[in-house]
Enzyme design. Structure first.
Site, mmCIF file in Angstrom:
data_model
loop_
_atom_site.group_PDB
_atom_site.id
_atom_site.type_symbol
_atom_site.label_atom_id
_atom_site.label_comp_id
_atom_site.label_asym_id
_atom_site.label_seq_id
_atom_site.Cartn_x
_atom_site.Cartn_y
_atom_site.Cartn_z
ATOM 1 N N TRP A 125 0.723 -5.382 4.306
ATOM 2 C CA TRP A 125 -0.539 -4.888 3.755
ATOM 3 C C TRP A 125 -1.345 -6.135 3.368
ATOM 4 C CZ3 TRP A 125 -1.580 -3.878 -1.893
ATOM 5 C CH2 TRP A 125 -2.771 -3.173 -2.076
ATOM 6 N N ASP A 206 7.615 -3.015 -2.996
ATOM 7 C CA ASP A 206 6.321 -2.331 -3.030
ATOM 8 C C ASP A 206 6.576 -0.913 -2.511
ATOM 9 O OD1 ASP A 206 3.781 -1.404 -2.793
ATOM 10 O OD2 ASP A 206 3.005 -3.087 -1.644
ATOM 11 N N ALA A 208 4.885 2.339 -2.168
ATOM 12 C CA ALA A 208 3.602 3.043 -2.245
ATOM 13 C C ALA A 208 3.618 4.398 -1.529
ATOM 14 C CB ALA A 208 2.490 2.166 -1.667
ATOM 15 N N LYS A 241 -0.849 7.911 -2.885
ATOM 16 C CA LYS A 241 -0.615 8.724 -1.685
ATOM 17 C C LYS A 241 0.201 9.969 -1.990
ATOM 18 C CE LYS A 241 -2.272 5.014 -0.272
ATOM 19 N NZ LYS A 241 -2.591 4.046 0.708
HETATM 20 N N1 PMP Z 1 1.068 -1.331 -1.249
HETATM 21 C C1 PMP Z 1 0.886 -0.863 -0.013
HETATM 22 C C2 PMP Z 1 1.869 -1.251 1.044
HETATM 23 C C3 PMP Z 1 -0.183 -0.024 0.282
HETATM 24 O O1 PMP Z 1 -0.342 0.428 1.523
HETATM 25 C C4 PMP Z 1 -1.084 0.329 -0.755
HETATM 26 C C5 PMP Z 1 -2.249 1.233 -0.480
HETATM 27 N N2 PMP Z 1 -2.967 0.991 0.646
HETATM 28 C C6 PMP Z 1 -0.850 -0.183 -2.034
HETATM 29 C C7 PMP Z 1 0.230 -1.007 -2.247
HETATM 30 C C8 PMP Z 1 -1.735 0.070 -3.221
HETATM 31 O O2 PMP Z 1 -2.246 1.296 -3.393
HETATM 32 P P1 PMP Z 1 -3.128 1.694 -4.626
HETATM 33 O O3 PMP Z 1 -3.505 0.469 -5.389
HETATM 34 O O4 PMP Z 1 -4.310 2.389 -4.053
HETATM 35 O O5 PMP Z 1 -2.273 2.597 -5.457
#
Ligand code: PMP
Length: 391
Positions: A125, A206, A208, A241
């Site tokens: 990401w 991470d 998510a 998500k």
């Molecule tokens: N880590 C990854 C791998 C992601 O894909 C995302 C969202 N695109 C995030 C972290 C962070 O998401 P958010 O800050 O919107 O909760």
């Protein structure tokens, strides 16, 4: 003085959103931005979230400040979700989304070890690298995605990890790797854990997309194995998500420590870090999550909704692989059915991605596509367009 500001590099995904919005064609397809969509192309507020919000609104009698580490029920709920349990070695803090949780954990790490160096997968990401660059913290990538097999380049990955040491922090995607969709097997998680044990580097998982791969429990198997073997571990959770709370910003920084005394020290430091970055993380979305996780009926409904989202994504994966098999007379897209999560990388060239866009299908330039942006009636069209573009 602002005139001396360097021109910011345009964000590829944000630019894609704009180009899509400006395209007048009615049958255009947005596979760019990473949000879940239903078969009508909508990203609705989840039923369980609406109900939790209704209850909170009726009950809430103050908007006074909470704790610097956030809502304790939310933090404990997220710990249970990720690790299956809570214990005295675990601590954590609420943060604004997964991005906020990552940033808090970067700050925590640097306070404990100013020589820390971070590692993220190649590719990852893009915000991993961007945030670390902006913080002027040393960072590097480790080999991950094999552009020939469209799977994980595990031998090269583990060779790099085996060469790391106690100053190294390795960011791992808990499940549903973004942007590739290619994930570690359980045996590979075990081998990576062994590397952390043998070499003393620390994982930062991470996480998510829990629940959007194979299931809430299944998606956590890798991280739970790590937690069972290692004394220390960090996890950045996002509720964007799996609770559909994107814009409300709910996330959680979780830290497993060596013992309860260390956990208390980490908790106090997380409070200070939160205070310096933004004081209090947004209460509303975290309290919505706490309400859902703490109420058996709401939780069951949320799990059913999440299960339906997951089934839709995985159904699209199977359907798309099948449509591509027919249109291209080859099995070279079968990996799409094997991959998990919202994204896969098609392995198309920039020219092929541009040709798809000519046909009204929008993907990121590296050919990452958001599978959830497809609808079942568009699979055949997509496969035809991909075959025509020579992908
Ligand atoms: N880590 C990854 C791998 C992601 O894909 C995302 C969202 N695109 C995030 C972290 C962070 O998401 P958010 O800050 O919107 O909760």
């Amino acid at each position: 003085m602002f005139s001396t500001l360097p021109e910011p590099k345009p964000d590829a995904i944000i630019a894609l959103i704009q180009a899509f919005a400006d395209d007048p064609r009615e049958d255009k397809v947005d596979l760019g931005v990473g949000v879940y969509k239903d078969d009508a192309g909508k990203t609705p507020v989840m039923r369980s979230v609406k109900e939790a919000e209704r209850r909170l609104l009726a009950r809430q009698d103050t908007k006074s400040y909470t704790k610097l580490t956030g809502n304790p029920d939310f933090v404990a709920g997220m710990q249970r979700l990720a690790l299956g349990d809570v214990n005295e070695r675990l601590t954590g803090a609420q943060a604004p989304g997964g991005t906020g949780a990552l940033r808090v954990l970067f700050e925590l790490t640097l306070r404990a070890n100013p020589n820390a160096r971070f590692w993220y997968s190649d590719p990852s990401w893009p915000n991993h690298q961007a945030m670390l660059t902006s913080m002027k913290v040393p960072h590097q990538s480790y080999p991950y995605f094999d552009t020939d097999t469209l799977g994980v380049k595990f031998d090269a990955m583990i060779e790099t990890l085996d060469g790391l040491g106690p100053d190294d922090i390795v960011i791992l995607h808990g499940c549903c790797h973004n942007p590739t969709g290619a994930n570690l097997t359980q045996a590979q998680w075990e081998r990576v854990t062994q590397s952390a044990q043998d070499n003393g580097w620390m994982p930062l998982v991470d996480f998510a997309y829990q629940g959007l791969g194979d299931g809430l429990e299944e998606d956590a198997r890798g991280v739970r194995h790590m937690a069972s073997k290692l004394s220390r571990l960090m996890i950045a959770m996002s509720c964007s998500k799996n609770f559909g709370l994107y814009r409300d910003r709910a996330g959680c920084a979780i830290v497993q420590c060596e013992n309860a005394a260390e956990a208390a020290l980490v908790a106090a430091t997380l409070g200070v870090v939160n205070r310096l970055l933004y004081s209090f993380a947004p209460d509303h979305p975290a309290s919505v999550v706490a309400e859902i996780l703490g109420d058996p009926e709401l939780r069951a409904d949320w799990e059913a909704e999440l299960g339906a989202m997951r089934d839709r994504i995985n159904g699209l994966r199977t359907g798309l692989a099948e449509a591509l098999r027919q249109e291209t007379n080859s099995g070279r897209f079968d990996f799409i059915a094997e991959h998990r999560g919202m994204f896969s990388r098609l392995g198309a060239t920039p020219a092929q991605v541009a040709a798809m866009r000519e046909g009204g299908i929008y993907m990121v330039g590296d050919s990452r596509m958001n599978i959830a942006g497809l609808t079942s009636d568009k699979l055949r069209d997509f496969a035809r367009a991909a075959a025509k573009a020579g992908i």
